[in-house]
Design a protein around this motif. Structure first.
Motif, PDB file in Angstrom:
ATOM      1  N   TYR A 149     -12.771  -2.428 -48.037  1.00 47.96           N
ATOM      2  CA  TYR A 149     -11.593  -3.283 -48.222  1.00 47.96           C
ATOM      3  C   TYR A 149     -11.856  -4.280 -49.338  1.00 47.96           C
ATOM      4  O   TYR A 149     -12.882  -4.963 -49.371  1.00 47.96           O
ATOM      5  CB  TYR A 149     -11.283  -4.025 -46.913  1.00 47.96           C
ATOM      6  CG  TYR A 149     -10.107  -4.964 -47.008  1.00 47.96           C
ATOM      7  CD1 TYR A 149      -8.808  -4.493 -46.837  1.00 47.96           C
ATOM      8  CD2 TYR A 149     -10.294  -6.313 -47.283  1.00 47.96           C
ATOM      9  CE1 TYR A 149      -7.720  -5.349 -46.925  1.00 47.96           C
ATOM     10  CE2 TYR A 149      -9.206  -7.179 -47.366  1.00 47.96           C
ATOM     11  CZ  TYR A 149      -7.927  -6.695 -47.196  1.00 47.96           C
ATOM     12  OH  TYR A 149      -6.863  -7.554 -47.295  1.00 47.96           O
ATOM     13  N   ASP A 154      -6.162  -5.313 -51.970  1.00 49.76           N
ATOM     14  CA  ASP A 154      -5.567  -4.741 -50.758  1.00 49.76           C
ATOM     15  C   ASP A 154      -4.850  -5.752 -49.870  1.00 49.76           C
ATOM     16  O   ASP A 154      -4.351  -5.389 -48.806  1.00 49.76           O
ATOM     17  CB  ASP A 154      -6.660  -4.041 -49.930  1.00 49.76           C
ATOM     18  CG  ASP A 154      -7.401  -2.981 -50.726  1.00 49.76           C
ATOM     19  OD1 ASP A 154      -6.765  -2.319 -51.563  1.00 49.76           O
ATOM     20  OD2 ASP A 154      -8.615  -2.829 -50.514  1.00 49.76           O
ATOM     21  N   CYS A 163      -7.737   2.546 -44.771  1.00 51.77           N
ATOM     22  CA  CYS A 163      -7.836   2.342 -43.318  1.00 51.77           C
ATOM     23  C   CYS A 163      -9.284   2.062 -42.920  1.00 51.77           C
ATOM     24  O   CYS A 163      -9.538   1.306 -41.995  1.00 51.77           O
ATOM     25  CB  CYS A 163      -7.307   3.549 -42.570  1.00 51.77           C
ATOM     26  SG  CYS A 163      -5.516   3.706 -42.649  1.00 51.77           S
ATOM     27  N   SER A 165     -12.440   0.099 -43.480  1.00 49.95           N
ATOM     28  CA  SER A 165     -12.625  -1.223 -44.075  1.00 49.95           C
ATOM     29  C   SER A 165     -14.060  -1.530 -44.470  1.00 49.95           C
ATOM     30  O   SER A 165     -14.301  -2.191 -45.485  1.00 49.95           O
ATOM     31  CB  SER A 165     -12.157  -2.306 -43.094  1.00 49.95           C
ATOM     32  OG  SER A 165     -10.800  -2.143 -42.766  1.00 49.95           O
ATOM     33  N   TYR A 182     -12.583   0.793 -38.790  1.00 50.68           N
ATOM     34  CA  TYR A 182     -11.253   1.200 -39.219  1.00 50.68           C
ATOM     35  C   TYR A 182     -10.217   0.200 -38.724  1.00 50.68           C
ATOM     36  O   TYR A 182     -10.224  -0.157 -37.547  1.00 50.68           O
ATOM     37  CB  TYR A 182     -10.898   2.590 -38.669  1.00 50.68           C
ATOM     38  CG  TYR A 182     -11.526   3.730 -39.425  1.00 50.68           C
ATOM     39  CD1 TYR A 182     -10.822   4.404 -40.419  1.00 50.68           C
ATOM     40  CD2 TYR A 182     -12.832   4.127 -39.168  1.00 50.68           C
ATOM     41  CE1 TYR A 182     -11.401   5.448 -41.127  1.00 50.68           C
ATOM     42  CE2 TYR A 182     -13.422   5.170 -39.873  1.00 50.68           C
ATOM     43  CZ  TYR A 182     -12.701   5.819 -40.848  1.00 50.68           C
ATOM     44  OH  TYR A 182     -13.277   6.851 -41.551  1.00 50.68           O
ATOM     45  N   ARG A 183      -9.316  -0.210 -39.601  1.00 52.42           N
ATOM     46  CA  ARG A 183      -8.227  -1.077 -39.140  1.00 52.42           C
ATOM     47  C   ARG A 183      -7.190  -0.259 -38.396  1.00 52.42           C
ATOM     48  O   ARG A 183      -6.501  -0.766 -37.506  1.00 52.42           O
ATOM     49  CB  ARG A 183      -7.591  -1.826 -40.304  1.00 52.42           C
ATOM     50  CG  ARG A 183      -6.858  -0.964 -41.315  1.00 52.42           C
ATOM     51  CD  ARG A 183      -6.206  -1.830 -42.387  1.00 52.42           C
ATOM     52  NE  ARG A 183      -5.607  -1.025 -43.438  1.00 52.42           N
ATOM     53  CZ  ARG A 183      -4.357  -0.550 -43.401  1.00 52.42           C
ATOM     54  NH1 ARG A 183      -3.600  -0.780 -42.349  1.00 52.42           N
ATOM     55  NH2 ARG A 183      -3.885   0.156 -44.411  1.00 52.42           N
TER      56      ARG A 183
END
Length: 250
Positions: A149, A154, A163, A165, A182-183
């Motif tokens: 990320y 982002d 997705c 991160s 993962y978000r």
């Protein structure tokens, strides 16, 4: 509330996770999947899942895995620079695809700062730090972190990439373990390929740093079954029937 899935390999972990989501209205927060052998899976199950994904016109398992670890670029398994260079030469073409406007996962591993021309290789720097331990130059077990990320690029992203991160690698004895955050993670469309790609990435890092492959842990801060229709959902239930029956019997 967290829920932990513990599986022997990719296939076992994926099936258990899917069954859990099916039993919890297809969605969960903080679903933790621990994979004991992240380089192993059932090729028959993978083939059957690919048939489902084809029917839904979604990306196949291997395509998803290649966004994390593009195995086709690794011609000589002993030559890291050649592997990186093959990918980096092709990366501008990948970036021209609209859905790759913000990059790809492997691109952020080996070409961080691509937009500014810096191409910082986080993966190689992490391997070099792990090698220092094998050479006796330090004993630190917990300083092997890789960012995906990018808060500058982002912050205004709603859904879609990235997705995944963050990746954290830890030394445990003679092995290295990997944790991926993962978000959001779709389990029909993405999770199996995510596990496969991360397992290959972990194996690559272990092979080139002199460690053994340890466990892979994926934390989906939001997990969702994904997009299905009646036919595909029936097939997914069929693929996971043995696990679902085990839970019912228990």
């Amino acid at each position: 509330m967290n829920h932990v899935i513990r599986g022997q390999d990719i296939s076992d972990t994926w099936k258990q996770s899917v069954v859990y989501l099916l039993q919890h209205q297809n969605s969960s927060y903080n679903l933790v999947a621990e994979i004991e052998n992240p380089t192993k899976d059932d090729p028959v199950l993978r083939k059957e899942l690919n048939n489902v994904l084809d029917s839904l016109r979604d990306q196949r398992v291997e395509t998803v895995a290649n966004t994390i670890f593009p195995a086709e670029f690794e011609i000589d398994p002993t030559n890291r620079p050649d592997f990186y260079n093959r990918f980096i030469r092709f990366y501008p073409q990948l970036r021209n695809i609209p859905e790759n406007a913000r990059g790809t996962y492997f691109g952020r591993l080996v070409c961080w700062g691509f937009e500014n021309g810096s191409n910082f290789n986080q993966l190689e720097k992490t391997i070099e730090k792990l090698l220092q331990v094998r050479l006796g130059r330090n004993r630190i077990r917990v300083r092997y972190e890789i960012g995906i990320y990018d808060p500058m690029r982002d912050y205004d992203s709603d859904m879609g990439f990235p997705c995944l991160s963050f990746i954290s690698v830890k030394i445990r004895g003679n092995s290295i373990d990997m944790t991926a955050i993962y978000r959001n993670q779709f389990f029909v469309q993405k999770a199996y390929g995510n596990y496969l790609g991360l397992g290959r990435l972990l194996e690559f890092m272990a092979r080139h740093s002199g460690f053994e492959v340890g466990k892979l842990t994926c934390i989906a801060t939001h997990a969702h079954l994904g997009n299905t229709n009646k036919e595909s959902l029936l097939k997914i239930r069929e693929l996971c029937a043995s696990v679902e029956q085990m839970y019912l019997d228990f």
